[in-house]
Design a protein around this motif. Sequence first.
Motif, short mmCIF file in Angstrom:
data_model
loop_
_atom_site.label_atom_id
_atom_site.label_comp_id
_atom_site.label_asym_id
_atom_site.label_seq_id
_atom_site.Cartn_x
_atom_site.Cartn_y
_atom_site.Cartn_z
N PHE A 1 0.83 -1.20 0.00
CA PHE A 1 0.00 0.00 0.00
C PHE A 1 0.87 1.25 0.00
N LEU B 1 0.97 4.13 -2.74
CA LEU B 1 0.74 5.52 -2.33
C LEU B 1 1.82 6.44 -2.88
N LEU C 1 -7.46 11.00 1.25
CA LEU C 1 -7.53 9.61 0.82
C LEU C 1 -6.43 8.78 1.47
N GLN D 1 -7.44 5.53 3.70
CA GLN D 1 -6.99 4.20 3.31
C GLN D 1 -5.99 3.62 4.31
N GLY E 1 -7.48 1.76 7.25
CA GLY E 1 -7.87 0.37 7.03
C GLY E 1 -6.74 -0.59 7.36
N HIS E 2 -5.52 -0.23 7.05
CA HIS E 2 -4.37 -1.09 7.34
C HIS E 2 -4.02 -1.06 8.83
N MET F 1 -10.72 1.34 9.79
CA MET F 1 -11.33 1.90 8.58
C MET F 1 -12.84 2.05 8.77
N LEU G 1 -14.68 7.06 0.94
CA LEU G 1 -14.43 5.67 1.28
C LEU G 1 -14.23 4.83 0.04
N TYR G 2 -13.13 4.11 -0.01
CA TYR G 2 -12.79 3.18 -1.09
C TYR G 2 -12.58 3.88 -2.43
N PRO H 1 -10.16 5.41 -5.14
CA PRO H 1 -8.74 5.16 -5.44
C PRO H 1 -7.88 6.39 -5.19
N LEU H 2 -6.62 6.17 -4.85
CA LEU H 2 -5.67 7.26 -4.71
C LEU H 2 -5.54 7.99 -6.05
#
Length: 237
Positions: A115, A119, A135, A139, A142-143, A147, A188-189, A191-192
């Motif tokens: 990730f 990024l 973002l 994101q 979540g890791h 999240m 939420l969700y 993409p970068l």
Amino acid sequence: MLQTTRAIVIRTVRFADHRVILKAYTVAHGMRSYVVRTGKRGTASVAALQALNRVDLVADETAERDLHLLRELRVERPYQRLPYDPVRGTIALFVQEVLYKVLREESADPVLYAFIEELLEALDSTEELAHFPLLFLVQLSGHLGFMPEPPLPGEDRFDLKEGHFTRGAAQHGHTLPPILSAALASLLYLPLGTAPDPPLGAPLRRELLDHLLLYYRLHLDGLGELRSPAVLQQVLG
């Protein structure tokens, strides 16, 4: 025992003449601290040790030590735009400070490492930068295990303390109002390197960034206040 691994430079601190302590996030071991010789006969150049550089390194790994001796280091993939773009550089400063605060585990996490690589590649290449810090925080959460899940019908507020959307404000007071909650839900969700439709205005982005950092402080011990967001807010508006 010599070991080779890919890594991301997180921070360097002067240790002695021609020596620095390198904090790096490695694909093989998670966070690691290395003693690095610099200078003409050193292991690594100052340029190679710049924060967020993607590097290959060889180190003398000793299990019972906190500091490991770095034997070799080279930049794996140089950035194309990041070093020459002040906006990207300011976002990189923010990313580096957050990662330094939250990456603590000395154990491999290949998914998190992948990730961070994604990024950094997006930061170097994407044209859409205004929403990038938001973002990134969404994101990364979540890791790190907190999240937010998308709101269900009728859930118009986000509970920062409990980490989920809800109906109405919570008694503890850490609840985003509907407009900020909707802004968070739109990210939420995503993409970068993209933006929600419609994009969030600058005042809304600033306010949401402040609340997301509060969200992190509520869920991570010892995060504290960050220095880079003030500069980030000035650059991105």
